[in-house]
Design a protein around this motif. Sequence first.
Motif, PDB file in Angstrom:
ATOM      1  N   LEU A 136       0.825  -1.215   0.000  1.00 39.62           N
ATOM      2  CA  LEU A 136       0.000   0.000   0.000  1.00 39.62           C
ATOM      3  C   LEU A 136       0.859   1.265   0.000  1.00 39.62           C
ATOM      4  CD1 LEU A 136      -2.803  -0.969   2.549  1.00 39.62           C
ATOM      5  CD2 LEU A 136      -2.813  -1.182   0.055  1.00 39.62           C
ATOM      6  N   ASP A 137       0.417   2.244  -0.748  1.00 40.30           N
ATOM      7  CA  ASP A 137       1.109   3.535  -0.812  1.00 40.30           C
ATOM      8  C   ASP A 137       0.629   4.390   0.364  1.00 40.30           C
ATOM      9  OD1 ASP A 137       2.378   5.876  -1.464  1.00 40.30           O
ATOM     10  OD2 ASP A 137       1.596   5.976  -3.509  1.00 40.30           O
ATOM     11  N   TYR A 138       1.113   4.035   1.554  1.00 33.56           N
ATOM     12  CA  TYR A 138       0.654   4.716   2.764  1.00 33.56           C
ATOM     13  C   TYR A 138       1.075   6.185   2.816  1.00 33.56           C
ATOM     14  CZ  TYR A 138       5.327   3.725   4.545  1.00 33.56           C
ATOM     15  OH  TYR A 138       6.685   3.666   4.698  1.00 33.56           O
ATOM     16  N   PRO A 139       2.222   6.612   2.253  1.00 32.13           N
ATOM     17  CA  PRO A 139       2.488   8.062   2.263  1.00 32.13           C
ATOM     18  C   PRO A 139       1.423   8.847   1.491  1.00 32.13           C
ATOM     19  CG  PRO A 139       4.516   6.862   1.843  1.00 32.13           C
ATOM     20  CD  PRO A 139       3.392   5.870   1.754  1.00 32.13           C
ATOM     21  N   ALA A 140       0.918   8.266   0.403  1.00 28.51           N
ATOM     22  CA  ALA A 140      -0.141   8.940  -0.353  1.00 28.51           C
ATOM     23  C   ALA A 140      -1.413   9.040   0.478  1.00 28.51           C
ATOM     24  CB  ALA A 140      -0.412   8.188  -1.650  1.00 28.51           C
ATOM     25  N   TYR A 141      -1.709   7.997   1.244  1.00 26.60           N
ATOM     26  CA  TYR A 141      -2.883   8.034   2.126  1.00 26.60           C
ATOM     27  C   TYR A 141      -2.795   9.223   3.080  1.00 26.60           C
ATOM     28  CZ  TYR A 141      -5.623   7.044   6.291  1.00 26.60           C
ATOM     29  OH  TYR A 141      -6.468   7.166   7.370  1.00 26.60           O
ATOM     30  N   PHE A 142      -1.648   9.388   3.726  1.00 20.98           N
ATOM     31  CA  PHE A 142      -1.499  10.486   4.687  1.00 20.98           C
ATOM     32  C   PHE A 142      -1.499  11.831   3.979  1.00 20.98           C
ATOM     33  CE2 PHE A 142      -0.091   6.886   7.201  1.00 20.98           C
ATOM     34  CZ  PHE A 142      -0.777   7.123   8.380  1.00 20.98           C
ATOM     35  N   ASP A 143      -0.924  11.887   2.807  1.00 16.22           N
ATOM     36  CA  ASP A 143      -0.919  13.132   2.046  1.00 16.22           C
ATOM     37  C   ASP A 143      -2.342  13.520   1.641  1.00 16.22           C
ATOM     38  OD1 ASP A 143       0.344  15.322   0.670  1.00 16.22           O
ATOM     39  OD2 ASP A 143       0.023  14.223  -1.207  1.00 16.22           O
TER      40      ASP A 143
ATOM     41  N   ALA B 205      -6.910   6.322  -5.831  1.00 14.08           N
ATOM     42  CA  ALA B 205      -6.594   7.562  -5.117  1.00 14.08           C
ATOM     43  C   ALA B 205      -5.170   8.012  -5.406  1.00 14.08           C
ATOM     44  CB  ALA B 205      -6.792   7.381  -3.610  1.00 14.08           C
ATOM     45  N   THR B 206      -4.244   7.072  -5.455  1.00 10.70           N
ATOM     46  CA  THR B 206      -2.841   7.448  -5.669  1.00 10.70           C
ATOM     47  C   THR B 206      -2.558   7.819  -7.115  1.00 10.70           C
ATOM     48  OG1 THR B 206      -2.208   5.140  -5.949  1.00 10.70           O
ATOM     49  CG2 THR B 206      -1.989   6.065  -3.752  1.00 10.70           C
ATOM     50  N   GLY B 207      -3.304   7.271  -8.049  1.00 16.32           N
ATOM     51  CA  GLY B 207      -3.043   7.546  -9.455  1.00 16.32           C
ATOM     52  C   GLY B 207      -3.932   8.600 -10.082  1.00 16.32           C
ATOM     53  N   PHE B 208      -4.860   9.162  -9.314  1.00 10.89           N
ATOM     54  CA  PHE B 208      -5.873  10.066  -9.878  1.00 10.89           C
ATOM     55  C   PHE B 208      -5.268  11.311 -10.528  1.00 10.89           C
ATOM     56  CE2 PHE B 208      -9.394  13.146  -9.702  1.00 10.89           C
ATOM     57  CZ  PHE B 208     -10.362  12.417 -10.367  1.00 10.89           C
ATOM     58  N   GLU B 209      -4.370  11.974  -9.852  1.00 14.23           N
ATOM     59  CA  GLU B 209      -3.788  13.217 -10.408  1.00 14.23           C
ATOM     60  C   GLU B 209      -3.053  12.946 -11.713  1.00 14.23           C
ATOM     61  OE1 GLU B 209      -4.183  16.421  -9.507  1.00 14.23           O
ATOM     62  OE2 GLU B 209      -5.573  15.717  -7.973  1.00 14.23           O
ATOM     63  N   GLY B 210      -2.277  11.871 -11.746  1.00 12.24           N
ATOM     64  CA  GLY B 210      -1.565  11.524 -12.972  1.00 12.24           C
ATOM     65  C   GLY B 210      -2.522  11.179 -14.100  1.00 12.24           C
TER      66      GLY B 210
ATOM     67  N   VAL C  84      -7.863  -1.057  -3.720  1.00 14.49           N
ATOM     68  CA  VAL C  84      -8.259  -0.369  -4.938  1.00 14.49           C
ATOM     69  C   VAL C  84      -7.934   1.129  -4.870  1.00 14.49           C
ATOM     70  CG1 VAL C  84     -10.673   0.256  -4.498  1.00 14.49           C
ATOM     71  CG2 VAL C  84      -9.995  -0.502  -6.764  1.00 14.49           C
ATOM     72  N   LEU C  85      -7.883   1.682  -3.671  1.00 13.58           N
ATOM     73  CA  LEU C  85      -7.541   3.103  -3.544  1.00 13.58           C
ATOM     74  C   LEU C  85      -6.043   3.351  -3.437  1.00 13.58           C
ATOM     75  CD1 LEU C  85     -10.255   4.457  -1.078  1.00 13.58           C
ATOM     76  CD2 LEU C  85     -10.136   4.746  -3.558  1.00 13.58           C
ATOM     77  N   PHE C  86      -5.326   2.500  -2.692  1.00 17.26           N
ATOM     78  CA  PHE C  86      -3.938   2.823  -2.355  1.00 17.26           C
ATOM     79  C   PHE C  86      -2.911   1.771  -2.757  1.00 17.26           C
ATOM     80  CE2 PHE C  86      -6.490   5.436   0.516  1.00 17.26           C
ATOM     81  CZ  PHE C  86      -5.974   6.680   0.199  1.00 17.26           C
TER      82      PHE C  86
END
Length: 170
Positions: A15-22, A102-107, A61-63
Amino acid sequence: MAAENQSEEQILKLLDYPAYFDLTQLPLPDNRAGILNALNADRLIVKSDSGQWHIFNLGAVLFAKQLNDFPHLARKAVRVVLYKGNNRIETIREITGNKGYATGFEGLIGFINNLLPENEVIGQALRKSVPMFPELAIRELVANAIIHQDFTISGTGPMIDDICRSYGNY
Protein backbone atom coordinates in the motif's frame (compact mmCIF):
# COMPACT_ATOMS: atom_id res chain seq x y z
CA MET A 1 -10.47 -9.13 1.25
CA ALA A 2 -7.89 -8.12 -1.33
CA ALA A 3 -5.07 -9.83 0.58
CA GLU A 4 -5.11 -11.92 3.73
CA ASN A 5 -2.58 -12.80 6.41
CA GLN A 6 0.02 -10.21 5.49
CA SER A 7 2.87 -9.14 7.73
CA GLU A 8 3.34 -5.53 8.72
CA GLU A 9 6.19 -5.29 6.20
CA GLN A 10 4.00 -6.67 3.43
CA ILE A 11 1.24 -4.17 4.19
CA LEU A 12 3.68 -1.29 3.91
CA LYS A 13 5.14 -2.78 0.74
CA LEU A 14 1.74 -3.26 -0.97
CA LEU A 15 0.00 0.00 0.00
CA ASP A 16 1.11 3.53 -0.81
CA TYR A 17 0.65 4.72 2.76
CA PRO A 18 2.49 8.06 2.26
CA ALA A 19 -0.14 8.94 -0.35
CA TYR A 20 -2.88 8.03 2.13
CA PHE A 21 -1.50 10.49 4.69
CA ASP A 22 -0.92 13.13 2.05
CA LEU A 23 -4.46 12.87 0.63
CA THR A 24 -6.11 12.79 4.05
CA GLN A 25 -3.90 15.69 5.18
CA LEU A 26 -2.80 13.76 8.24
CA PRO A 27 0.77 13.83 9.51
CA LEU A 28 2.78 10.73 8.63
CA PRO A 29 3.41 8.84 11.88
CA ASP A 30 7.04 8.22 12.73
CA ASN A 31 6.57 4.51 13.40
CA ARG A 32 5.03 1.47 11.77
CA ALA A 33 2.41 0.99 14.48
CA GLY A 34 1.06 4.52 13.95
CA ILE A 35 0.79 3.95 10.21
CA LEU A 36 -1.03 0.64 10.62
CA ASN A 37 -3.36 2.06 13.27
CA ALA A 38 -4.37 4.92 10.96
CA LEU A 39 -5.03 2.57 8.03
CA ASN A 40 -6.98 0.30 10.37
CA ALA A 41 -9.03 3.22 11.73
CA ASP A 42 -10.21 4.04 8.19
CA ARG A 43 -10.99 0.35 7.56
CA LEU A 44 -8.45 -0.04 4.79
CA ILE A 45 -6.83 -2.90 6.69
CA VAL A 46 -7.79 -5.04 9.67
CA LYS A 47 -5.77 -7.13 12.09
CA SER A 48 -6.67 -10.80 12.16
CA ASP A 49 -6.95 -13.02 15.21
CA SER A 50 -3.59 -14.56 14.26
CA GLY A 51 -1.85 -11.19 14.50
CA GLN A 52 -1.43 -10.84 10.74
CA TRP A 53 -3.15 -8.18 8.65
CA HIS A 54 -5.82 -8.31 5.96
CA ILE A 55 -6.18 -5.63 3.28
CA PHE A 56 -9.77 -4.76 2.45
CA ASN A 57 -10.69 -4.34 -1.22
CA LEU A 58 -11.21 -0.62 -0.61
CA GLY A 59 -7.70 -0.22 0.76
CA ALA A 60 -6.19 -2.01 -2.21
CA VAL A 61 -8.26 -0.37 -4.94
CA LEU A 62 -7.54 3.10 -3.54
CA PHE A 63 -3.94 2.82 -2.35
CA ALA A 64 -2.28 -0.12 -4.11
CA LYS A 65 1.22 0.60 -5.28
CA GLN A 66 0.51 -1.98 -8.00
CA LEU A 67 -3.02 -3.29 -8.59
CA ASN A 68 -1.40 -6.36 -10.16
CA ASP A 69 -0.34 -7.38 -6.65
CA PHE A 70 -4.02 -8.08 -5.98
CA PRO A 71 -5.09 -10.67 -8.60
CA HIS A 72 -8.87 -10.16 -8.39
CA LEU A 73 -8.45 -6.35 -8.62
CA ALA A 74 -5.83 -6.28 -11.37
CA ARG A 75 -8.46 -5.99 -14.10
CA LYS A 76 -10.02 -3.00 -12.30
CA ALA A 77 -7.13 -0.81 -13.43
CA VAL A 78 -8.22 2.31 -15.31
CA ARG A 79 -7.71 2.24 -19.07
CA VAL A 80 -7.57 5.36 -21.18
CA VAL A 81 -7.90 4.81 -24.92
CA LEU A 82 -7.72 7.49 -27.60
CA TYR A 83 -9.20 6.32 -30.88
CA LYS A 84 -8.88 7.83 -34.31
CA GLY A 85 -12.32 8.99 -35.42
CA ASN A 86 -15.64 7.97 -33.91
CA ASN A 87 -15.12 4.22 -33.98
CA ARG A 88 -12.96 1.76 -32.10
CA ILE A 89 -11.03 0.46 -35.07
CA GLU A 90 -7.78 2.44 -34.89
CA THR A 91 -6.08 3.29 -31.61
CA ILE A 92 -3.92 6.38 -31.41
CA ARG A 93 -2.84 6.01 -27.79
CA GLU A 94 -3.67 3.72 -24.90
CA ILE A 95 -2.52 3.46 -21.34
CA THR A 96 -3.52 1.21 -18.47
CA GLY A 97 -2.86 2.51 -14.98
CA ASN A 98 -1.64 0.17 -12.31
CA LYS A 99 -1.83 2.35 -9.21
CA GLY A 100 -4.73 2.53 -6.82
CA TYR A 101 -7.40 5.01 -7.81
CA ALA A 102 -6.59 7.56 -5.12
CA THR A 103 -2.84 7.45 -5.67
CA GLY A 104 -3.04 7.55 -9.46
CA PHE A 105 -5.87 10.07 -9.88
CA GLU A 106 -3.79 13.22 -10.41
CA GLY A 107 -1.56 11.52 -12.97
CA LEU A 108 -4.61 10.13 -14.76
CA ILE A 109 -6.23 13.56 -15.00
CA GLY A 110 -2.99 15.06 -16.31
CA PHE A 111 -2.67 12.34 -18.93
CA ILE A 112 -6.24 12.83 -20.15
CA ASN A 113 -5.90 16.63 -20.23
CA ASN A 114 -2.78 16.27 -22.37
CA LEU A 115 -4.78 14.24 -24.90
CA LEU A 116 -7.63 16.72 -25.20
CA PRO A 117 -7.58 19.54 -27.76
CA GLU A 118 -6.85 23.13 -26.83
CA ASN A 119 -7.72 26.48 -28.33
CA GLU A 120 -5.18 29.19 -28.76
CA VAL A 121 -6.37 32.55 -27.50
CA ILE A 122 -4.53 35.65 -28.58
CA GLY A 123 -4.50 38.37 -25.98
CA GLN A 124 -3.17 41.90 -26.29
CA ALA A 125 0.46 40.78 -26.33
CA LEU A 126 0.66 37.02 -25.79
CA ARG A 127 -0.85 33.82 -27.06
CA LYS A 128 -2.26 31.42 -24.53
CA SER A 129 -3.45 27.81 -24.85
CA VAL A 130 -6.82 27.22 -23.25
CA PRO A 131 -8.24 23.71 -22.82
CA MET A 132 -11.50 23.09 -24.66
CA PHE A 133 -12.88 21.28 -21.61
CA PRO A 134 -12.53 22.61 -18.07
CA GLU A 135 -10.31 20.45 -15.88
CA LEU A 136 -13.05 20.33 -13.26
CA ALA A 137 -15.40 18.70 -15.79
CA ILE A 138 -12.75 16.11 -16.72
CA ARG A 139 -12.11 15.36 -13.05
CA GLU A 140 -15.83 14.87 -12.46
CA LEU A 141 -16.23 12.59 -15.49
CA VAL A 142 -13.29 10.42 -14.48
CA ALA A 143 -14.33 10.27 -10.83
CA ASN A 144 -17.85 9.22 -11.86
CA ALA A 145 -16.49 6.50 -14.16
CA ILE A 146 -14.42 5.11 -11.32
CA ILE A 147 -17.06 5.41 -8.63
CA HIS A 148 -20.01 4.09 -10.65
CA GLN A 149 -18.37 1.01 -12.11
CA ASP A 150 -19.87 -2.35 -11.22
CA PHE A 151 -17.52 -4.01 -8.74
CA THR A 152 -19.59 -7.20 -8.83
CA ILE A 153 -18.35 -7.87 -12.37
CA SER A 154 -14.80 -9.14 -12.48
CA GLY A 155 -12.56 -8.68 -15.47
CA THR A 156 -13.60 -5.12 -16.29
CA GLY A 157 -12.52 -1.73 -15.11
CA PRO A 158 -13.52 1.81 -15.98
CA MET A 159 -12.76 2.83 -19.55
CA ILE A 160 -12.44 6.54 -19.98
CA ASP A 161 -12.98 6.46 -23.75
CA ASP A 162 -16.69 5.74 -23.28
CA ILE A 163 -17.14 8.91 -21.29
CA CYS A 164 -15.05 11.20 -23.48
CA ARG A 165 -16.81 9.91 -26.60
CA SER A 166 -19.95 11.71 -25.51
CA TYR A 167 -18.13 15.01 -25.94
CA GLY A 168 -17.49 14.47 -29.61
CA ASN A 169 -14.45 13.64 -31.62
CA TYR A 170 -11.48 14.26 -29.36
